[in-house]
Each structure stands twice: as structure tokens, then as C-alpha cells.
Enzyme design. Structure first.
Site, mmCIF file in Angstrom:
data_model
loop_
_atom_site.group_PDB
_atom_site.id
_atom_site.type_symbol
_atom_site.label_atom_id
_atom_site.label_comp_id
_atom_site.label_asym_id
_atom_site.label_seq_id
_atom_site.Cartn_x
_atom_site.Cartn_y
_atom_site.Cartn_z
ATOM 1 C CE LYS A 1 -6.803 156.686 -12.542
ATOM 2 N NZ LYS A 1 -7.328 155.454 -13.080
ATOM 3 C CE LYS B 1 -6.311 154.557 -20.519
ATOM 4 N NZ LYS B 1 -6.702 153.215 -20.208
ATOM 5 C CE LYS C 1 -0.087 159.298 -15.957
ATOM 6 N NZ LYS C 1 -0.284 158.087 -15.284
HETATM 7 P P1 TYM Z 1 -3.499 152.139 -17.582
HETATM 8 O O1 TYM Z 1 -4.760 151.513 -18.074
HETATM 9 O O2 TYM Z 1 -3.563 153.521 -17.047
HETATM 10 O O3 TYM Z 1 -2.411 152.138 -18.729
HETATM 11 C C1 TYM Z 1 -2.109 150.988 -19.523
HETATM 12 C C2 TYM Z 1 -0.632 150.999 -19.876
HETATM 13 O O4 TYM Z 1 -0.276 152.190 -20.590
HETATM 14 C C3 TYM Z 1 0.858 152.796 -19.981
HETATM 15 N N1 TYM Z 1 0.755 154.271 -20.118
HETATM 16 C C4 TYM Z 1 1.736 155.041 -20.634
HETATM 17 N N2 TYM Z 1 2.951 154.746 -21.140
HETATM 18 C C5 TYM Z 1 3.695 155.780 -21.605
HETATM 19 N N3 TYM Z 1 3.281 157.075 -21.582
HETATM 20 C C6 TYM Z 1 2.065 157.427 -21.088
HETATM 21 N N4 TYM Z 1 1.663 158.697 -21.098
HETATM 22 C C7 TYM Z 1 1.233 156.377 -20.570
HETATM 23 N N5 TYM Z 1 -0.014 156.354 -20.030
HETATM 24 C C8 TYM Z 1 -0.275 155.058 -19.739
HETATM 25 C C9 TYM Z 1 0.768 152.390 -18.511
HETATM 26 O O5 TYM Z 1 2.031 152.485 -17.868
HETATM 27 C C10 TYM Z 1 0.277 150.966 -18.626
HETATM 28 O O6 TYM Z 1 1.363 150.066 -18.848
HETATM 29 N N6 TYM Z 1 -2.918 150.046 -13.052
HETATM 30 C C11 TYM Z 1 -2.762 149.829 -14.489
HETATM 31 C C12 TYM Z 1 -3.552 148.650 -14.995
HETATM 32 C C13 TYM Z 1 -3.254 147.326 -14.365
HETATM 33 C C14 TYM Z 1 -2.077 146.554 -14.534
HETATM 34 C C15 TYM Z 1 -2.301 145.365 -13.782
HETATM 35 C C16 TYM Z 1 -0.882 146.749 -15.216
HETATM 36 C C17 TYM Z 1 -4.093 146.630 -13.553
HETATM 37 N N7 TYM Z 1 -3.526 145.469 -13.217
HETATM 38 C C18 TYM Z 1 -1.326 144.368 -13.698
HETATM 39 C C19 TYM Z 1 0.088 145.736 -15.133
HETATM 40 C C20 TYM Z 1 -0.141 144.582 -14.400
HETATM 41 C C21 TYM Z 1 -3.239 151.078 -15.200
HETATM 42 O O7 TYM Z 1 -3.990 151.857 -14.676
HETATM 43 O O8 TYM Z 1 -2.800 151.168 -16.510
#
Ligand code: TYM
Length: 327
Positions: free
Chosen positions: A111, A196, A193
Site C-alpha cells: 500500500k 480492490k 491477487k
Molecule cells: P480486506 O478488506 O482487504 O479484505 C476482506 C477479506 O477479503 C479477503 N480477500 C481475499 N481472499 C481471497 N482472494 C483475494 N484476492 C482476496 N482479497 C481479499 C481478505 O483476506 C479478507 O479476509 N486488514 C483487513 C481488514 C481487517 C480485519 C480485521 C480482518 C481489519 N481488521 C480484523 C480480520 C480481522 C483487510 O484489509 O481486508
């Protein structure tokens, strides 16, 4: 019952990776566990936003999650900024993690490369806030996609350090990653991967894309030239990605599916059909929910009130463990 917590950022449009890697599993797990799911709006402002943007995205994402099957009567669904204990606990976490540990986080490296003109301090300390999210609820399992493993591991390290400094306070969580589709790849760049923030509209299957668009993106997926349908992520990332998606969408094993195909064309057609069938009812439900934002807000308030009960007890416990002068 096992305590489960997970979060998702209100940034950009949800894509197939979010759905197959995380949200779909949340919808299943809510029935078997004591689950909390959080729209992490404080995490979203680690990169600059226009005024009002984050609120709109939070409402929309909450409706998308409900459309995907999260039922506020079954699980606790809430917005991070509505529960102040997240920011309070994050400070305690920041003081329990080192600069070196934070510097090794791959999400920060990715990022900060994308937002070179302004790298906020919040982007760097992001994992401390994530650790607070998880630890506030005595979480045992964190269902996430593969890319979040590192953040759950650092959360464990922080909890262990805090417990050894101040006495047993936090439960140590573990990541739960799905077998198929833990890492859905970009359809045009199968070595990256699906994301967004990656500027790849043709490679990212949006959950609200028209069925025709979805089918087109999947049928134009980049594969390879050897013509053999085989599950081999290192050698054949494009074909393996299609098999993973089809496997996740149909609850089948990607390797077993590979034996059923001779040609890439048929694999693409079946994957596209399976994804469209999965997303059509979701899209319909979203359109209904979208029409009633007042009801969404009401449900989110119930979720926040419930979350706060546990969060406030945990913060009080952590502050008492450190031994702050009582107020
Ligand atoms: P975020 O918002 O980027 O993504 C949300 C969830 O989607 C999963 N994900 C994917 N899984 C498979 N293939 C992909 N290409 C892919 N892209 C995203 C992510 O692994 C995630 O499970 N830091 C976290 C948000 C967060 C969080 C937390 C998660 C904040 N606090 C506490 C768990 C527990 C994030 O940026 O996810």
C-alpha cells in the site's frame, strides 16, 4: 461456542476474492459459532478520502454483507468507528508492537508503494488497530483470505507480549483460511491477487457486475499455451485460478475438477456459469436492501451496542492489567 471475529474495509467495490475468500465463509460460520463481523471504516481512512466518502462506502458495504447472507439477528454486525474502544485499545497495541515488526508487513509495503505521495502514520500502525479489533472480543478464530495471515500472526505476537508483560489478558487467536479460493487471482494477471486497489477492471470480477460482464471477464481470463487442464498454482496460475473459483463456487475440490476437463474453453464456460448463478440472488437481495438505508442503520446500531458490551470489558481489563491510575 467458538468466538469468531473478522473485518473488511469499506474501500472500492467488493470483488469475487472478498466473497469466496472471506464473506461466504462468514455467512456459513455465523450459524455454528459466536461471530462478530466488522466494517473497518477506521482502517479505510489510512489512505486519504474525500469528505463523506467513507460513510457512503460503509453503508453500502454493510448492505452488501447482509445481501451475502450475514444476518444481524444471528451474528453481530457493526461498524468499527461506532465502538470507541477500538481506537483506545489500538494505542495499547501500538505500544506492544515494534517498529521492526510493523516494517515487515507486506500489506504496508504494497500500500505504501501505491500511495507514495502521502504515506500516513496510520497506514504503518494499521496492524495494531487490527490487533485491537481481534483481541477486544476474546477471538479464537479469524476467518480471512490468505493475504491476512500475516496480520493475524502479528496479533498473536502482540497478545503474547502483552500477556507476558502484564499477565494473562488476551486470548490468542488463529487464522482460518478456506481450502479453495483463499487467494483468488486477477483474471488478467494471474500472478497477482484480485484486489480492490489494483487498477485492473478486466481482471477484477465485481460482485455487482452485470452477469454478462462477469461471464465476459471469466471467459477472457489469461491462461497459458500448454493446453493441459491441471491444478498447479506455480506453473499454471491462470488455469489453477479458474479451477479454484469453480471449486469454491460449487463446493468441489479443484484438483478433482481438473480431471473432468480436456479444454480451457469448457472450464471457462462452467466457471462463468457457476459464478453468475452464485451472484445473481446476492445482487437481487442487495437491490432490496439498498432501498432502505434507515433499516440498515437501525440494524448496525443494534450490532454496535452488542459489540460495545464485550469491548468495554476487555479494554477495562487491559488497562487494569497495565495498572493505570483508576479514574
Ligand atoms: P480486506 O478488506 O482487504 O479484505 C476482506 C477479506 O477479503 C479477503 N480477500 C481475499 N481472499 C481471497 N482472494 C483475494 N484476492 C482476496 N482479497 C481479499 C481478505 O483476506 C479478507 O479476509 N486488514 C483487513 C481488514 C481487517 C480485519 C480485521 C480482518 C481489519 N481488521 C480484523 C480480520 C480481522 C483487510 O484489509 O481486508
Amino acid at each position: 461456542m467458538t468466538r469468531v471475529f473478522s473485518g473488511i474495509q469499506p474501500t472500492g467495490e467488493l470483488h469475487l476474492g472478498n466473497y469466496l475468500g472471506a464473506i461466504r465463509n462468514w455467512a456459513k460460520m455465523q450459524h455454528e459459532t459466536d461471530a462478530l463481523f466488522c466494517v473497518v471504516d477506521l482502517h479505510a481512512v489510512t489512505v486519504p478520502k474525500t469528505p463523506g466518502e467513507v460513510g457512503e462506502s460503509t453503508l453500502r458495504l454493510s448492505q452488501l454483507l447482509m445481501a451475502a447472507g450475514l444476518d444481524p439477528e444471528v451474528c453481530t454486525l457493526f461498524v468499527q468507528s461506532h465502538v470507541r474502544e477500538h481506537t483506545e485499545c489500538a494505542w495499547l497495541m501500538e505500544c506492544s508492537v515494534s517498529f521492526g515488526e510493523l516494517s515487515r508487513m507486506t500489506q504496508f509495503k504494497d500500500k505504501s508503494d501505491q500511495h507514495k505521495s502521502f504515506i500516513s502514520a496510520g497506514l504503518f500502525t494499521y496492524p495494531a488497530l487490527q490487533a485491537a479489533d481481534i483481541l477486544l472480543y476474546d477471538t479464537e478464530e479469524v476467518p480471512v483470505g490468505d493475504d491476512q495471515r500475516q496480520h493475524v500472526e502479528i496479533t498473536r505476537d502482540i497478545a503474547e507480549r502483552f500477556n507476558s508483560r502484564y499477565g494473562e489478558t488476551f486470548v490468542l487467536p488463529k487464522a482460518v483460511v478456506p481450502k479453495a479460493a483463499a487467494r483468488v487471482m486477477d483474471m488478467q494477471h494471474p500472478d497477482k491477487k484480485m484486489s480492490k486497489s489494483l487498477d485492473s477492471p478486466k481482471g477484477t470480477v465485481g460482485l455487482l457486475d452485470e452477469p454478462k460482464q462477469i461471464a465476459k471477464k471469466i471467459k477472457s481470463a489469461v491462461t497459458d499455451n500448454d493446453g493441459e487442464v491441471r491444478f498447479d498454482v506455480a506453473e499454471k496460475p491462470g488455469v489453477s485460478n479458474l479451477l479454484s473459483i469453480l471449486g469454491a463456487a460449487t463446493d468441489r475440490d479443484p484438483e478433482a475438477l481438473a480431471d473432468e476437463y480436456e479444454q480451457y474453453g469448457q472450464l471457462k464456460v462452467d466457471t462463468a456459469d457457476a459464478v453468475v448463478a452464485l451472484l445473481e440472488p446476492f445482487q437481487e437481495r442487495f437491490r432490496e436492501l439498498e432501498a432502505d438505508p434507515g433499516e440498515t442503520a437501525r440494524l448496525l446500531k443494534i450490532g454496535a451496542d452488542k459489540a460495545r458490551e464485550t469491548a468495554s470489558t476487555t479494554v477495562a481489563r487491559a488497562k487494569a492489567a497495565i495498572g493505570f491510575l483508576a479514574d
